[in-house]
Write an enzyme that holds these catalytic residues in place. Structure first.
Site, PDB file in Angstrom:
ATOM      1  N   ARG A 172       1.063  -1.068  -0.144  1.00 33.40           N
ATOM      2  CA  ARG A 172       0.228   0.099  -0.077  1.00 33.40           C
ATOM      3  C   ARG A 172       0.971   1.146  -0.007  1.00 33.40           C
ATOM      4  O   ARG A 172       1.963   1.194   0.835  1.00 33.40           O
ATOM      5  CB  ARG A 172      -0.712   0.041   1.301  1.00 33.40           C
ATOM      6  CG  ARG A 172      -1.950   0.935   1.569  1.00 33.40           C
ATOM      7  CD  ARG A 172      -2.583   0.732   2.671  1.00 33.40           C
ATOM      8  NE  ARG A 172      -1.678   1.137   3.829  1.00 33.40           N
ATOM      9  CZ  ARG A 172      -1.472   2.357   4.347  1.00 33.40           C
ATOM     10  NH1 ARG A 172      -2.216   3.388   3.925  1.00 33.40           N
ATOM     11  NH2 ARG A 172      -0.608   2.562   5.312  1.00 33.40           N
ATOM     12  N   ARG A 249      19.750  -7.580   2.918  1.00 27.87           N
ATOM     13  CA  ARG A 249      20.269  -6.529   2.235  1.00 27.87           C
ATOM     14  C   ARG A 249      21.271  -5.698   3.155  1.00 27.87           C
ATOM     15  O   ARG A 249      20.835  -5.460   4.500  1.00 27.87           O
ATOM     16  CB  ARG A 249      19.150  -5.598   1.884  1.00 27.87           C
ATOM     17  CG  ARG A 249      19.715  -4.709   0.861  1.00 27.87           C
ATOM     18  CD  ARG A 249      20.018  -5.098  -0.416  1.00 27.87           C
ATOM     19  NE  ARG A 249      20.280  -3.894  -1.450  1.00 27.87           N
ATOM     20  CZ  ARG A 249      20.946  -4.090  -2.578  1.00 27.87           C
ATOM     21  NH1 ARG A 249      21.543  -5.288  -2.957  1.00 27.87           N
ATOM     22  NH2 ARG A 249      21.089  -3.087  -3.164  1.00 27.87           N
ATOM     23  N   ARG A 279      19.546   7.729   1.485  1.00 27.80           N
ATOM     24  CA  ARG A 279      19.216   8.810   2.560  1.00 27.80           C
ATOM     25  C   ARG A 279      20.230   9.526   3.060  1.00 27.80           C
ATOM     26  O   ARG A 279      21.522   8.824   2.894  1.00 27.80           O
ATOM     27  CB  ARG A 279      18.657   7.738   3.669  1.00 27.80           C
ATOM     28  CG  ARG A 279      17.269   7.378   3.458  1.00 27.80           C
ATOM     29  CD  ARG A 279      16.568   7.113   5.203  1.00 27.80           C
ATOM     30  NE  ARG A 279      17.324   6.036   5.822  1.00 27.80           N
ATOM     31  CZ  ARG A 279      16.661   5.307   6.921  1.00 27.80           C
ATOM     32  NH1 ARG A 279      15.740   5.788   7.277  1.00 27.80           N
ATOM     33  NH2 ARG A 279      17.370   4.465   7.325  1.00 27.80           N
TER      34      ARG A 279
HETATM   35  P1  FAD Z   1      20.233  -6.492  17.073  1.00 27.49           P
HETATM   36  O1  FAD Z   1      20.198  -5.119  17.290  1.00 27.49           O
HETATM   37  O2  FAD Z   1      20.736  -6.635  15.714  1.00 27.49           O
HETATM   38  O3  FAD Z   1      20.580  -7.217  18.167  1.00 27.49           O
HETATM   39  C1  FAD Z   1      21.296  -8.539  18.108  1.00 27.49           C
HETATM   40  C2  FAD Z   1      22.764  -8.676  18.669  1.00 27.49           C
HETATM   41  O4  FAD Z   1      22.903 -10.108  18.528  1.00 27.49           O
HETATM   42  C3  FAD Z   1      23.640  -7.719  18.007  1.00 27.49           C
HETATM   43  O5  FAD Z   1      24.231  -7.056  18.836  1.00 27.49           O
HETATM   44  C4  FAD Z   1      24.536  -8.813  17.425  1.00 27.49           C
HETATM   45  O6  FAD Z   1      26.089  -8.730  17.336  1.00 27.49           O
HETATM   46  C5  FAD Z   1      24.273 -10.084  18.352  1.00 27.49           C
HETATM   47  N1  FAD Z   1      24.768 -11.261  17.884  1.00 27.49           N
HETATM   48  C6  FAD Z   1      24.643 -12.047  16.705  1.00 27.49           C
HETATM   49  N2  FAD Z   1      25.272 -12.918  16.582  1.00 27.49           N
HETATM   50  C7  FAD Z   1      25.597 -13.196  17.622  1.00 27.49           C
HETATM   51  C8  FAD Z   1      26.599 -14.512  18.062  1.00 27.49           C
HETATM   52  N3  FAD Z   1      26.874 -15.687  17.317  1.00 27.49           N
HETATM   53  N4  FAD Z   1      27.079 -14.566  19.344  1.00 27.49           N
HETATM   54  C9  FAD Z   1      26.857 -13.313  20.255  1.00 27.49           C
HETATM   55  N5  FAD Z   1      26.161 -12.442  19.903  1.00 27.49           N
HETATM   56  C10 FAD Z   1      25.524 -12.240  18.592  1.00 27.49           C
HETATM   57  N6  FAD Z   1      13.479   1.010  14.451  1.00 27.49           N
HETATM   58  C11 FAD Z   1      12.876   1.966  14.767  1.00 27.49           C
HETATM   59  O7  FAD Z   1      11.910   1.739  15.623  1.00 27.49           O
HETATM   60  N7  FAD Z   1      12.984   3.183  14.346  1.00 27.49           N
HETATM   61  C12 FAD Z   1      13.921   3.544  13.323  1.00 27.49           C
HETATM   62  O8  FAD Z   1      14.142   4.685  12.965  1.00 27.49           O
HETATM   63  C13 FAD Z   1      14.751   2.429  12.866  1.00 27.49           C
HETATM   64  N8  FAD Z   1      15.823   2.597  11.992  1.00 27.49           N
HETATM   65  C14 FAD Z   1      16.462   1.598  11.453  1.00 27.49           C
HETATM   66  C15 FAD Z   1      17.322   1.861  10.702  1.00 27.49           C
HETATM   67  C16 FAD Z   1      18.040   0.819   9.990  1.00 27.49           C
HETATM   68  C17 FAD Z   1      18.981   1.012   8.764  1.00 27.49           C
HETATM   69  C18 FAD Z   1      17.681  -0.413  10.369  1.00 27.49           C
HETATM   70  C19 FAD Z   1      18.568  -1.682   9.755  1.00 27.49           C
HETATM   71  C20 FAD Z   1      16.888  -0.828  11.325  1.00 27.49           C
HETATM   72  C21 FAD Z   1      16.068   0.402  11.811  1.00 27.49           C
HETATM   73  N9  FAD Z   1      15.187   0.095  13.138  1.00 27.49           N
HETATM   74  C22 FAD Z   1      14.430   1.305  13.350  1.00 27.49           C
HETATM   75  C23 FAD Z   1      14.805  -1.239  13.639  1.00 27.49           C
HETATM   76  C24 FAD Z   1      15.797  -1.615  14.763  1.00 27.49           C
HETATM   77  O9  FAD Z   1      17.120  -1.432  14.258  1.00 27.49           O
HETATM   78  C25 FAD Z   1      15.495  -3.020  15.355  1.00 27.49           C
HETATM   79  O10 FAD Z   1      14.289  -2.984  15.835  1.00 27.49           O
HETATM   80  C26 FAD Z   1      16.341  -3.419  16.501  1.00 27.49           C
HETATM   81  O11 FAD Z   1      17.922  -3.102  16.189  1.00 27.49           O
HETATM   82  C27 FAD Z   1      16.115  -4.799  16.640  1.00 27.49           C
HETATM   83  O12 FAD Z   1      17.025  -5.422  17.808  1.00 27.49           O
HETATM   84  P2  FAD Z   1      17.337  -6.716  18.073  1.00 27.49           P
HETATM   85  O13 FAD Z   1      17.854  -7.102  19.393  1.00 27.49           O
HETATM   86  O14 FAD Z   1      16.390  -7.636  17.345  1.00 27.49           O
HETATM   87  O15 FAD Z   1      18.457  -6.902  17.147  1.00 27.49           O
END
Ligand code: FAD
Length: 363
Positions: A172, A249, A279
């Protein structure tokens, strides 16, 4: 080593669960993180010029989930901020998402809210069966809007023409018929004072939480006795890629610092045509920091090793589902977060999910 709970990954998902376990259950929890810092992809730091920058892309917090917002309020104060985005089209900036203001500025018109419907209606392309993302935009906004805002942007973002992307990728296109030019309309919006990393540090600051940085969990897990693991790393890596590697990506980040107070009119500009980058973010405009200089970030999407966006096509969704089926059979391991579930989550969604998972594990 013995811990009742082990959390893999110190991103928002892992940190939230660890905080809940420590503060609500008063149990010891070990957090293992492979990078040399906490906060995952919301990690920010002060650069050499003293400007707070987000190292893995721009992040603004926004939510309508009051419980999530209140939860974070325990650990930070907010710089209240309404995110605004401008798109660079035909040599001018126009507001994104597309609103009455965008249409009026782009076509040099003076339409009222009532006239917007007729205008859009007159532009739409009639398509019998909508199959692709190209069909979605053409059928909702017409050829010109498609080319100016979506076609080349999508090619840059995903490396694929919208005609090859399933309709679900752009299901959408938001048309605001009013003059609201905010990017998000959520009730709570802002960025933590001092940054997301500071907020995450506060969340981890509990004597029951032990943190191990610079450690891939596979290096140490055999030496740790635990009852439950909350895994937030990549799901395919957990299973040693046995069904194949999932596609993501990636993004190339280019940071530039300028000797001027302001670089662009708003925090975020989109570049749908002509340029390699998609961006440009000017951090000070998001964080509210005052400084004589300013740092910007240009994002160039690419195929790369660092996983950022889950790939939005059927092939990868199917493979992720096969991994999820395997994951559901794992005893004592919960898969949580954007990498472990192969799902794009905004910050508030991932915290909501972590809070819900905690409710399940605490019983
Ligand atoms: P992550 O932050 O990726 O945490 C996972 C962690 O696990 C990492 O630190 C990694 O190093 C660790 N890890 C991986 N493998 C291993 C291993 N084998 N051993 C030990 N540690 C490991 N959300 C919003 O609400 N607003 C925004 O403006 C926004 N902008 C964004 C912009 C971009 C470019 C992107 C890509 C995302 C954006 N997001 C935004 C989404 C946001 O980044 C995610 O919601 C958030 O980071 C998710 O957290 P997570 O803990 O699931 O993952």
């Amino acid at each position: 080593m013995k811990f009742k709970y082990v959390v893999v990954g110190a991103g928002l998902a892992g940190i939230t669960v660890a905080e809940r376990i420590a503060t609500q259950l008063n149990e010891e929890v070990l957090v293992i993180e492979k990078r040399n810092h906490i906060a995952g992809n919301v990690y920010d730091e002060y650069n050499d010029d003293g400007i707070l920058v987000q190292m893995y892309g721009p992040h603004t917090f926004h939510t309508n989930d009051k419980e999530v917002f209140d939860y974070l309020c325990q650990y930070c104060k907010w710089h209240e901020y309404q995110h605004r985005v401008l798109s660079y089209v035909n040599g001018n900036f126009v507001p994104m998402p597309i609103s009455l203001e965008t249409i009026n500025q782009l076509y040099n018109l003076n339409l009222s809210e009532f006239e917007m419907d007729d205008f859009i209606e007159s532009r739409k392309v009639k398509i019998e069966e909508i199959k692709t993302s190209e069909d979605v935009v053409l059928s909702q906004g017409g050829q010109d809007i498609y080319e100016k805002f979506f076609k080349y942007f999508t090619i840059k973002q995903w490396g694929v023409d919208p005609s090859e992307l399933d309709k679900s990728v752009i299901s959408r296109i938001p048309f605001r018929k009013n003059r609201d030019t905010r990017y998000f309309t959520d009730q709570y919006q802002g960025n933590p004072y001092g940054g997301f990393t500071k907020m995450c540090k506060n969340m981890l600051n509990h004597q029951k939480i032990k943190l191990m940085l610079n450690t891939d969990y596979k290096e140490v897990i055999d030496d740790i006795e635990y009852e439950k693991m909350i895994y937030t790393g990549p799901i395919d890596y957990y299973f040693d890629y046995k069904l194949g590697k999932l596609k993501y990506r990636s993004i190339k980040f280019i940071f530039e610092t300028y000797d001027c107070e302001s670089y662009q009119p708003v925090a975020s500009t989109r570049w749908p045509m002509d340029y390699d980058y998609t961006r440009i973010t000017e951090f000070k405009k998001m964080t509210g920091q005052k400084h004589d200089k300013t740092t910007i970030l240009k994002e160039i999407p690419c195929d790369g090793e660092e996983p950022f966006y889950t790939f939005p096509t059927a092939e990868w969704k199917d493979l992720a589902q096969q991994y999820r089926d395997l994951a559901s059979k794992e005893k004592n391991v919960i898969f949580l977060g954007r990498l472990a579930e192969y799902k794009y989550y905004d910050m508030d969604d991932v915290i909501r999910r972590a809070l819900d998972i905690f409710e399940e594990i605490k019983v």
